[in-house]
Design a protein around this motif. Structure first.
Motif, PDB file in Angstrom:
ATOM      1  N   TRP A  92     -40.339  29.585 -21.159  1.00 45.43           N
ATOM      2  CA  TRP A  92     -40.381  28.774 -21.561  1.00 45.43           C
ATOM      3  C   TRP A  92     -39.656  28.162 -21.608  1.00 45.43           C
ATOM      4  CZ3 TRP A  92     -43.910  27.305 -24.819  1.00 45.43           C
ATOM      5  CH2 TRP A  92     -44.592  28.100 -24.818  1.00 45.43           C
ATOM      6  N   GLY A  93     -38.423  28.062 -21.023  1.00 44.06           N
ATOM      7  CA  GLY A  93     -36.748  27.387 -20.479  1.00 44.06           C
ATOM      8  C   GLY A  93     -37.095  26.472 -19.432  1.00 44.06           C
ATOM      9  N   SER A  94     -37.220  26.955 -18.281  1.00 43.13           N
ATOM     10  CA  SER A  94     -37.311  26.709 -17.284  1.00 43.13           C
ATOM     11  C   SER A  94     -38.136  25.634 -16.266  1.00 43.13           C
ATOM     12  CB  SER A  94     -36.997  27.734 -15.926  1.00 43.13           C
ATOM     13  OG  SER A  94     -37.713  28.824 -15.899  1.00 43.13           O
ATOM     14  N   VAL A  95     -39.545  26.273 -16.936  1.00 40.53           N
ATOM     15  CA  VAL A  95     -40.357  25.139 -16.521  1.00 40.53           C
ATOM     16  C   VAL A  95     -40.153  23.640 -16.710  1.00 40.53           C
ATOM     17  CG1 VAL A  95     -43.349  25.212 -15.328  1.00 40.53           C
ATOM     18  CG2 VAL A  95     -42.343  28.078 -14.749  1.00 40.53           C
ATOM     19  N   PRO A  96     -40.639  23.626 -18.077  1.00 37.38           N
ATOM     20  CA  PRO A  96     -40.389  22.268 -18.877  1.00 37.38           C
ATOM     21  C   PRO A  96     -39.053  21.745 -18.126  1.00 37.38           C
ATOM     22  CG  PRO A  96     -40.804  23.824 -20.539  1.00 37.38           C
ATOM     23  CD  PRO A  96     -40.266  24.812 -18.978  1.00 37.38           C
ATOM     24  N   VAL A  97     -37.943  21.925 -18.443  1.00 34.92           N
ATOM     25  CA  VAL A  97     -37.067  21.560 -17.676  1.00 34.92           C
ATOM     26  C   VAL A  97     -37.089  21.185 -16.149  1.00 34.92           C
ATOM     27  CG1 VAL A  97     -34.433  21.578 -17.299  1.00 34.92           C
ATOM     28  CG2 VAL A  97     -35.452  22.554 -19.517  1.00 34.92           C
TER      29      VAL A  97
ATOM     30  N   GLY B 226     -31.125  29.897 -20.690  1.00 38.10           N
ATOM     31  CA  GLY B 226     -30.482  30.638 -19.224  1.00 38.10           C
ATOM     32  C   GLY B 226     -32.154  29.446 -18.551  1.00 38.10           C
ATOM     33  N   GLY B 227     -32.767  30.398 -18.655  1.00 38.50           N
ATOM     34  CA  GLY B 227     -33.655  29.962 -18.352  1.00 38.50           C
ATOM     35  C   GLY B 227     -33.721  28.157 -17.538  1.00 38.50           C
ATOM     36  N   ALA B 228     -33.341  27.311 -18.884  1.00 40.02           N
ATOM     37  CA  ALA B 228     -33.526  25.976 -18.609  1.00 40.02           C
ATOM     38  C   ALA B 228     -32.148  25.372 -17.727  1.00 40.02           C
ATOM     39  CB  ALA B 228     -33.793  25.517 -19.977  1.00 40.02           C
TER      40      ALA B 228
END
Length: 262
Positions: free
Chosen positions: A78-83, A150-152
């Motif tokens: 949820w954080g990493s893929v959009p960023v 953190g994922g972002a």
């Protein structure tokens, strides 16, 4: 004909990925740039696809043993893929996020941070356990939000430099899930998160024509058998010794990268 030096680098990195979940970007990108003289963006682009295909083999081996924590993986996504999508979109539209030397310096800094993170992993795990046991309700309440945030951060680092999904991701998970993440589950979960993240970032570089297909095939010729072996051995080899060895290699590589741009 397969380049033996490239295949050897792929095998070393694949073994590290299978054993610890770490090594895709942090080991590969500096090696390609400084040992083999690959142009930085091409090295990052090729490394991203190397990570996708190598970790697909690793996650299949780990998932077969039921070790992937998919709830945590989804929170990271949820954080990493959009960023990562946003960074790739900006780069694809010609937005300059820094000079070439700035990009190389970013690689060096992240490699050093990764090495330090691995060395400090036991301390971070201890702090995480104290917080988890001392204030369990409060800690669990902020866990999902901190995982997404953190994922972002990981998404930004990976899309820009190909580094972060493995070592930085594992350190993050050790701190946020100190009771939930056994060593084997940590490796499996970290690898599962990294695959679509690297894929999203890699697609943008592929579209821009930055991926070196011949180099990628050479690297995969070494990594695919090695990552399978590493995944199978991950339960029998002490992970901490591997972390210390990797941390040492990363600190040396990171300092070499920074020395090259100073």
């Amino acid at each position: 004909m397969i380049g033996l030096a490239h295949a050897g680098l792929g095998a070393l990195t694949g073994l590290a990925i299978g054993l610890t979940g770490v090594g895709g970007g942090a080991l590969m990108a500096p090696a390609l740039i400084f040992w083999f003289g690959v142009e930085p963006q091409s090295a990052i682009a090729t490394d991203l696809w190397f990570a996708v295909l190598t970790k697909l083999v690793a996650v299949k081996a780990h998932h077969g043993e039921g070790q992937v924590d998919w709830q945590v993986v989804r929170r990271l996504w949820w954080g990493s893929v959009p960023v990562a999508c946003l960074v790739v979109l900006l780069v694809g539209h010609g937005v300059t996020l820094g000079k070439p030397e700035d990009l190389i310096a970013s690689v060096g800094v992240l490699v050093i941070v990764t090495g330090l993170g691995l060395l400090m992993a036991p301390h971070l795990l201890k702090v995480g356990r104290m917080r988890r046991l001392g204030r369990p309700e409060r800690f669990k309440a902020v866990q999902p939000v901190l995982t997404v945030v953190g994922g972002a951060g990981l998404g930004f680092c990976v899309a820009l430099t190909s580094i972060g999904a493995g070592a930085l991701g594992s350190v993050l998970l050790m701190y946020l899930y100190p009771l939930r993440m056994t060593p084997h589950r940590l490796v499996a979960t970290d690898i599962a998160h990294a695959i679509p993240l690297a894929l999203v970032a890699g697609l943008g570089y592929l579209w821009a024509g930055k991926v070196d297909g011949s180099l990628l095939l050479d690297l995969l010729a070494g990594s695919l058998p090695a990552v399978l072996v590493g995944s199978l051995l991950s339960r029998s080899i002490p992970g901490r010794w591997m972390q210390i060895l990797l941390a040492t290699l990363l600190l040396v590589a990171g300092m070499k990268v920074l020395k090259g741009v100073v």
